[in-house]
Write a protein that holds these residues in place. Structure first.
Motif, PDB file in Angstrom:
ATOM      1  N   THR A 172       0.841  -1.136   0.007  1.00 26.79           N
ATOM      2  CA  THR A 172       0.078  -0.135  -0.081  1.00 26.79           C
ATOM      3  C   THR A 172       0.858   1.170   0.130  1.00 26.79           C
ATOM      4  O   THR A 172       2.254   1.130   0.267  1.00 26.79           O
ATOM      5  CB  THR A 172      -0.971  -0.003   1.088  1.00 26.79           C
ATOM      6  OG1 THR A 172      -2.158   1.020   0.956  1.00 26.79           O
ATOM      7  CG2 THR A 172      -0.304   0.234   2.407  1.00 26.79           C
ATOM      8  N   LEU A 173       0.246   2.343  -0.234  1.00 27.54           N
ATOM      9  CA  LEU A 173       0.902   3.530  -0.184  1.00 27.54           C
ATOM     10  C   LEU A 173       0.531   4.382   0.996  1.00 27.54           C
ATOM     11  O   LEU A 173      -0.570   4.615   1.236  1.00 27.54           O
ATOM     12  CB  LEU A 173       0.623   4.398  -1.477  1.00 27.54           C
ATOM     13  CG  LEU A 173       0.950   3.696  -2.636  1.00 27.54           C
ATOM     14  CD1 LEU A 173       0.716   4.626  -3.941  1.00 27.54           C
ATOM     15  CD2 LEU A 173       2.501   3.633  -2.953  1.00 27.54           C
ATOM     16  N   VAL A 174       1.519   5.058   1.584  1.00 26.38           N
ATOM     17  CA  VAL A 174       1.412   6.199   2.639  1.00 26.38           C
ATOM     18  C   VAL A 174       1.830   7.312   2.256  1.00 26.38           C
ATOM     19  O   VAL A 174       3.063   7.129   1.631  1.00 26.38           O
ATOM     20  CB  VAL A 174       1.844   5.596   4.133  1.00 26.38           C
ATOM     21  CG1 VAL A 174       0.966   4.254   4.504  1.00 26.38           C
ATOM     22  CG2 VAL A 174       3.035   5.495   4.198  1.00 26.38           C
ATOM     23  N   VAL A 175       1.596   8.485   2.788  1.00 26.18           N
ATOM     24  CA  VAL A 175       2.094   9.624   2.458  1.00 26.18           C
ATOM     25  C   VAL A 175       2.798  10.432   3.805  1.00 26.18           C
ATOM     26  O   VAL A 175       2.051  10.368   4.840  1.00 26.18           O
ATOM     27  CB  VAL A 175       1.316  10.562   1.757  1.00 26.18           C
ATOM     28  CG1 VAL A 175       0.967  10.415   0.459  1.00 26.18           C
ATOM     29  CG2 VAL A 175      -0.103  10.996   2.524  1.00 26.18           C
ATOM     30  N   VAL A 176       3.813  10.868   3.779  1.00 22.49           N
ATOM     31  CA  VAL A 176       4.587  11.653   4.859  1.00 22.49           C
ATOM     32  C   VAL A 176       4.601  13.161   4.562  1.00 22.49           C
ATOM     33  O   VAL A 176       4.935  13.606   3.286  1.00 22.49           O
ATOM     34  CB  VAL A 176       5.802  11.250   5.165  1.00 22.49           C
ATOM     35  CG1 VAL A 176       6.697  11.896   6.238  1.00 22.49           C
ATOM     36  CG2 VAL A 176       6.093   9.705   5.393  1.00 22.49           C
ATOM     37  N   GLN A 177       3.994  13.995   5.285  1.00 19.87           N
ATOM     38  CA  GLN A 177       4.109  15.475   5.338  1.00 19.87           C
ATOM     39  C   GLN A 177       4.103  16.113   6.521  1.00 19.87           C
ATOM     40  O   GLN A 177       3.588  15.655   7.782  1.00 19.87           O
ATOM     41  CB  GLN A 177       2.731  15.715   4.396  1.00 19.87           C
ATOM     42  CG  GLN A 177       1.445  15.574   4.943  1.00 19.87           C
ATOM     43  CD  GLN A 177       0.388  15.772   3.810  1.00 19.87           C
ATOM     44  OE1 GLN A 177       0.462  16.970   2.984  1.00 19.87           O
ATOM     45  NE2 GLN A 177      -0.485  14.761   3.734  1.00 19.87           N
TER      46      GLN A 177
END
Length: 195
Positions: A64-69
């Motif tokens: 899966t994809l996760v985003v870091v911000q």
């Protein structure tokens, strides 16, 4: 019977408004302060989508994809599912496919949608749907994904094998990242399947 009696707008910005809700618990009137989004389109029952991507290929395990911000309200970097607001005239599924492409560069197909859910019902009326989006890694469009970020967005994309989701999130938390509760709850639930 508990119910809301009236809502007074106290303050407003481009994306949010602060409201004071007068409600009754069935015995007496009470006050509650709440934040609400100002961006919900007419006829839409949700404000935003979160995207649970399922990356599939013939040679790699499902991931899966996760985003870091960086998120100013928590004063640090968060690890979240890709997400975004629904544009006027757009369905939740269309928004999910668009937001996944913009935030991660990956192209996918919406496969399933959750019912309307809430994130922090003691604080906000924000409602979202989680959309499952399948991403075919054998599709040439996903060979070299390129983000299409809005001005001011700085998003790092991480691909995590589903089998490693909980330990990876624990490592990120130990490194000081704030983990989105819905993502962590998903990882916990997946790990409980094996108990």
């Amino acid at each position: 019977i508990a119910k809301n009696l009236r809502v007074e707008e106290v303050a407003r910005t481009k994306f949010l408004k602060l409201e004071t809700i007068t409600w009754t618990d069935g015995k007496r009137e009470r006050l509650w302060n709440s934040a609400a989004r100002t961006t919900r389109s007419a006829g839409n029952d949700v404000d935003a989508v979160a995207i649970l991507s399922r990356l599939k290929s013939e040679i790699n395990p499902p991931s899966t994809l996760v985003v870091v911000q960086y998120r100013p309200p928590v004063g640090g970097k968060t690890v979240e599912l890709p997400a975004g607001l629904i544009d006027p005239g757009e369905t939740a599924e269309e928004a999910a496919v668009r937001e996944l492409r913009e935030e991660t560069g990956y192209v996918g197909v919406a496969k399933a949608s959750s019912p309307v859910t809430c994130l922090s019902p003691g604080l906000t009326s924000e409602a979202i749907k989680t959309i499952i989006v399948d991403v075919d890694l054998n599709d040439p469009r996903n060979a070299n994904p390129k983000q299409e970020l809005d001005e001011g967005e700085n998003i790092e994309v991480r691909r995590i094998p589903l089998a490693d989701l909980l330990p990876e999130l624990d490592k990120l938390a130990a490194d000081g990242f704030v983990i989105f509760n819905g993502l962590y709850t998903l990882a916990l639930g997946m790990s409980m399947r094996h108990e």
